[in-house]
Design a protein around this motif. Structure first.
Motif, short mmCIF file in Angstrom:
data_model
loop_
_atom_site.label_atom_id
_atom_site.label_comp_id
_atom_site.label_asym_id
_atom_site.label_seq_id
_atom_site.Cartn_x
_atom_site.Cartn_y
_atom_site.Cartn_z
N PRO A 59 13.01 -25.34 73.77
CA PRO A 59 13.02 -25.46 72.30
C PRO A 59 12.70 -24.14 71.61
O PRO A 59 11.75 -23.45 71.97
N ASN A 60 13.54 -23.80 70.65
CA ASN A 60 13.36 -22.61 69.81
C ASN A 60 13.38 -21.31 70.61
O ASN A 60 12.77 -20.31 70.20
N GLN A 61 14.07 -21.33 71.74
CA GLN A 61 14.20 -20.11 72.53
C GLN A 61 15.66 -19.85 72.85
O GLN A 61 16.52 -20.72 72.67
N LYS B 54 20.68 -21.20 95.19
CA LYS B 54 19.31 -21.52 94.77
C LYS B 54 18.93 -20.65 93.59
O LYS B 54 19.27 -19.46 93.53
N GLY B 55 18.22 -21.26 92.64
CA GLY B 55 17.82 -20.53 91.45
C GLY B 55 16.33 -20.57 91.24
O GLY B 55 15.56 -20.86 92.14
N ILE B 56 15.95 -20.30 90.00
CA ILE B 56 14.53 -20.28 89.68
C ILE B 56 14.01 -21.69 89.44
O ILE B 56 14.81 -22.63 89.22
N ASN B 57 12.71 -21.83 89.48
CA ASN B 57 12.04 -23.10 89.17
C ASN B 57 12.46 -24.25 90.07
O ASN B 57 12.37 -25.41 89.67
N SER C 14 7.46 -29.83 82.54
CA SER C 14 7.88 -28.52 81.99
C SER C 14 9.38 -28.25 82.15
O SER C 14 9.89 -27.29 81.57
N ASP C 15 10.07 -29.08 82.90
CA ASP C 15 11.53 -28.93 83.03
C ASP C 15 12.29 -29.52 81.85
O ASP C 15 13.52 -29.36 81.76
N THR C 16 11.59 -30.19 80.96
CA THR C 16 12.24 -30.74 79.77
C THR C 16 12.85 -29.61 78.96
O THR C 16 12.15 -28.70 78.51
N ALA C 17 14.16 -29.66 78.79
CA ALA C 17 14.90 -28.59 78.12
C ALA C 17 16.37 -28.98 78.05
O ALA C 17 16.78 -30.02 78.58
N GLU C 18 17.16 -28.11 77.42
CA GLU C 18 18.62 -28.29 77.39
C GLU C 18 19.21 -27.38 78.46
O GLU C 18 18.81 -26.22 78.60
N LEU D 263 17.72 -32.64 79.27
CA LEU D 263 16.89 -33.27 80.31
C LEU D 263 15.52 -33.55 79.73
O LEU D 263 14.86 -32.63 79.23
N THR D 264 15.11 -34.80 79.77
CA THR D 264 13.78 -35.19 79.31
C THR D 264 13.02 -35.78 80.48
O THR D 264 13.46 -36.78 81.06
N VAL D 265 11.92 -35.15 80.82
CA VAL D 265 11.09 -35.64 81.92
C VAL D 265 9.95 -36.45 81.35
O VAL D 265 9.16 -35.95 80.53
N LEU D 266 9.86 -37.68 81.79
CA LEU D 266 8.88 -38.62 81.27
C LEU D 266 7.68 -38.72 82.19
O LEU D 266 7.84 -38.69 83.41
N PRO D 267 6.47 -38.87 81.62
CA PRO D 267 5.28 -38.97 82.48
C PRO D 267 5.19 -40.32 83.17
O PRO D 267 5.80 -41.29 82.74
#
Lengths: 115, 114
Positions: A40-42, A58-61, A84-88, A111-115
């Protein structure tokens, strides 16, 4: 011309579950393939890229993607996601050669990661 | 290494007004790109510079948009006059060269046209 289709606009997933974000592309010429992430906002950050060689990249994270030439796909996977993977996430392609090569992006998968 | 810098981060204007965005690429990067990202879509290339020359501006609406990179370093993108449909995030990116495949993106400028 190239086009990129991201098949899911939104993917909700629980924390520590695996996830796959799907990407298909169309191109009359050979391309390089990329996955970018946008928090968000980045701006966009490169996750991984396929240029040549092994089709499993293979990539980051902890992310990885597999290039499938016959199916013209480049799906992104992670075996266990974190909040923390929640992002577009954006899939993109660029022609391997030519005078004016531009990145063509898909429309993104939230992608929305839910607790 | 400093990343791509953009300013302002946010801008709100009324339609028919003018606006300008500024971008400073990573030092040594010869290629600079401006993208428009409309909400819910992927970024779309507006213009690509190689040093201070234009490589590709085929998707730039030239009746209202202009861009320059006079000294081959920083760049400005201008919209005059703005329309409601110009509301978007404007992203600047840079790369070492045209053949280098990794583009580094700035944080973007979010433009709202009322």
């Amino acid at each position: 011309a190239q086009s990129v289709t991201q098949l899911d606009s939104q993917v909700p997933v629980f924390e520590e579950a695996p996830v796959e974000l799907r990407c298909n592309y169309s191109s009359s010429v050979s391309v390089y393939l990329f996955w970018y992430v946008q928090y968000p906002n980045q701006g966009l950050q490169l996750l991984l890229k396929y240029l040549s060689g092994s089709t499993l990249v293979k990539g980051i994270n902890g992310f990885e993607a597999e290039f499938n030439k016959s199916q013209t796909s480049f799906h992104l996977r992670k075996p266990s996601v974190h909040i923390s993977d929640t992002a577009e996430y954006f899939c993109a392609v660029i022609p391997r050669s030519g005078s004016a090569r531009q990145l063509t992006f898909g429309s993104g998968t939230q992608l929305t990661v839910l607790p | 290494e400093a990343g791509v810098a953009q300013s302002p981060r946010y801008k709100i204007i009324e339609k028919r007004q003018s606006v300008a965005f500024w971008c400073n690429p990573i030092s040594g990067h010869a290629t600079l790109y401006w993208y428009q990202q409309i909400l819910g879509q992927g970024p779309k290339l507006l213009i690509q510079f190689q040093n201070n020359g234009v490589v590709d501006d085929s998707q730039l609406p030239k009746d209202r948009f202009s861009a320059e990179r006079l000294k081959g370093v920083d760049s400005t993108l201008k919209i005059q006059p703005a329309k409601l449909e110009d509301s978007a995030v404007y992203l600047c990116a840079s790369s070492v060269g045209q053949t280098n495949n990794e583009q580094f993106f700035g944080p973007g400028t979010r433009l709202t046209v009322l």
